[in-house]
Scaffold this motif. Structure first.
Motif, short mmCIF file in Angstrom:
data_model
loop_
_atom_site.label_atom_id
_atom_site.label_comp_id
_atom_site.label_asym_id
_atom_site.label_seq_id
_atom_site.Cartn_x
_atom_site.Cartn_y
_atom_site.Cartn_z
N LEU A 76 12.16 4.32 28.10
CA LEU A 76 11.68 3.16 27.36
C LEU A 76 10.67 2.37 28.19
O LEU A 76 9.65 1.91 27.66
CB LEU A 76 12.86 2.27 26.96
N ARG B 21 6.80 1.62 27.11
CA ARG B 21 6.28 0.26 26.98
C ARG B 21 5.10 -0.01 27.91
O ARG B 21 4.38 -0.99 27.72
CB ARG B 21 7.41 -0.75 27.24
N LEU C 83 20.56 4.79 22.45
CA LEU C 83 19.35 4.23 21.84
C LEU C 83 19.66 3.27 20.70
O LEU C 83 18.89 2.37 20.42
CB LEU C 83 18.46 5.36 21.33
N THR D 88 20.59 5.58 15.38
CA THR D 88 19.56 6.51 15.82
C THR D 88 20.12 7.93 15.87
O THR D 88 21.02 8.22 16.66
CB THR D 88 19.01 6.13 17.21
N GLU E 275 10.11 10.25 16.91
CA GLU E 275 9.74 8.96 17.49
C GLU E 275 10.83 7.93 17.22
O GLU E 275 11.26 7.74 16.08
CB GLU E 275 8.41 8.48 16.93
N VAL E 276 11.29 7.30 18.29
CA VAL E 276 12.35 6.29 18.21
C VAL E 276 11.75 4.89 18.11
O VAL E 276 12.22 4.04 17.35
CB VAL E 276 13.27 6.39 19.44
N THR E 277 10.73 4.66 18.90
CA THR E 277 10.01 3.39 18.94
C THR E 277 8.61 3.72 19.40
O THR E 277 8.39 4.82 19.94
CB THR E 277 10.71 2.40 19.91
N PRO E 278 7.61 2.87 19.16
CA PRO E 278 6.25 3.24 19.52
C PRO E 278 6.12 3.75 20.96
O PRO E 278 6.50 3.09 21.92
CB PRO E 278 5.49 1.92 19.34
N TRP F 292 9.57 9.19 22.16
CA TRP F 292 10.20 10.23 21.36
C TRP F 292 11.48 10.68 22.05
O TRP F 292 11.61 10.58 23.28
CB TRP F 292 9.28 11.44 21.21
N LEU G 18 17.75 -0.81 22.08
CA LEU G 18 16.54 -0.94 22.88
C LEU G 18 16.49 -2.23 23.67
O LEU G 18 15.91 -2.28 24.76
CB LEU G 18 15.32 -0.84 21.95
N ASP G 19 17.10 -3.31 23.16
CA ASP G 19 17.07 -4.57 23.90
C ASP G 19 17.84 -4.44 25.20
O ASP G 19 17.37 -4.88 26.27
CB ASP G 19 17.66 -5.69 23.04
#
Length: 410
Positions: free
Chosen positions: A23, A27, A46, A50, A58-61, A64, A291-292
């Motif tokens: 992650l 980012r 994740l 999910t 793709e999980v978040t921009p 993957w 993700l946080d």
């Protein structure tokens, strides 16, 4: 491609650290793949909703995720082999097996992971983060390509020549085409695939990240793993003490546990700090999910900088590779002592745990529970082993040139 191989002591949170590392890289703008060797995948870490498939999704921009599926790998490989051997199986009257009745055999996990690594190596990723099995199993997987390629190299050449000469005659006698052609072709393709994985594991941009919860048991596991890491030439970019408790708690029981952890951390810093940077990650007070939480852990451990694709891309010819990636080099001391000396860095190795055997053009090296067979350089093949010594974490093997095999100097 920057590759981070995450492993560690079982239960220490290596999957969480791997996800946080991936992650952090995403980012920072890197196209990142998180590959999990756990068949369940990293979905729970994740986020509860999910789902992680075998193919990257793709999980978040920028990030993957994919998982390794040993069962699917075993079925695919077995059915392909069954199709190639169809003629021989029909001769024997064997019944074909369907994919639905196949369950993977022990060892399928390792081969499935190697295949997934090969596919990821040509996927165009900026960063690849691999959530590996626990330490001992991970080291076995990382050593496997070299071992398998050695076996193929030893077995194929002589058999290939014999098969070429005998194939027409054997085909006439048996009345059916012989399978030697596709068999050797398949082995050659396997060697090519293994070479790609071996190159990726040994690349200067590939590092290992160790995760351990501070404690005596983890310390013992790290000492054993250090032998394997140094023997296989794997570079560690960080030791991540995970789930570190706060030291300022007013609770006596919690304060005692924190003090024990701190004592362990002081010992690790003294023992490994010069070679393995320590990146402590404090306990969040809960199991990280989503993700946080992963972002918080990445910030605490400083994982973003360690996953930068340019971090190790061009270390330069004069860069210090460190004691865990120091090339095994040969020192020419013929003028001074009449010897060639091969230096093998083995940080932390104990003399009683080191074994050394010369067999033909190879050196059979044992360090603790780990073994490696290393081909000798051309110059050393014309020498005899005249001694060895382990000093300051470096095994120095002395070779005496054979007079009849060396050119005479005028």
């Amino acid at each position: 491609m920057r590759t981070v191989l995450v492993t560690g002591v079982g239960g220490a949170g290596r999957s969480t650290v791997a996800a946080a590392t991936a992650l952090a890289a995403a980012r920072r703008g890197s196209r990142t793949l998180l590959l999990s060797a756990d068949p369940a995948g990293p979905g729970a870490v994740l986020g509860a909703d999910t789902a992680v498939a075998v193919e990257p999704a793709e999980v978040t921009p920028g990030l993957w995720a994919a998982r390794v599926d040993p069962a699917d790998y075993f079925r695919t490989e077995f059915l392909a082999l069954q199709n190639r051997a169809a003629t021989a199986l029909d001769m024997l009257g064997a019944r074909r097996l369907d994919g639905e009745e196949l369950t993977e055999l022990p060892g399928s996990e390792q081969f499935a992971l190697l295949q997934a690594l090969r596919r990821a190596s040509v996927g165009g990723w900026d960063v690849l983060v691999v959530d590996l099995p626990p330490l001992r199993d991970a080291l076995s997987v990382l050593a496997l390509p070299e071992r398998l390629r050695r076996l193929l190299g030893r077995l194929l050449p002589a058999e290939r020549q014999a098969a070429r000469a005998l194939r027409p005659m054997m085909a006439q006698l048996a009345g059916v085409p012989m399978p030697a052609g596709w068999l050797y072709g398949a082995a050659a393709r396997r060697d090519e695939e293994l070479a790609a994985v071996q190159a990726m594991i040994g690349a200067a941009t590939t590092t290992v990240r160790l995760v351990a919860e501070p404690g005596p048991a983890a310390g013992d596991a790290l000492r054993v793993a250090r032998d394997g890491l140094s023997l296989y030439g794997l570079r560690v970019d960080a030791l991540v003490p995970n789930k570190v408790l706060p030291t300022d708690s007013s609770d006596a029981w919690l304060a005692t546990l924190a003090a024990q952890q701190q004592k362990c951390l002081d010992g690790w810093s003294e023992e490994y700090g010069s070679a393995w940077p320590l990146r402590e990650v404090r306990h969040l007070g809960r199991d990280p999910r989503g993700l946080d939480d992963l972002g918080d852990l990445a910030d605490l451990g400083g994982f973003g900088a360690l996953a930068d694709p340019g971090d190790l891309a061009d270390p330069g010819p004069d860069a210090d590779p460190g004691p865990y990636r120091d090339p095994w080099r040969v020192e020419d001391r013929r003028e001074e002592d009449g010897l060639l000396v091969w230096s093998l860095p083995l940080p932390g190795a104990v003399k009683a745990d080191v074994g050394l055997v010369r067999r033909g053009d190879e050196l059979l090296l044992t360090v603790g529970p780990f073994h490696r067979i290393v081909p000798l350089e051309a110059a050393l093949r014309r020498c005899t082993v005249s001694g060895a010594a382990l000093t300051d974490g470096v095994l120095k093997v002395r070779f005496t040139p054979e007079p009849g095999l060396w050119p005479r100097t005028p």
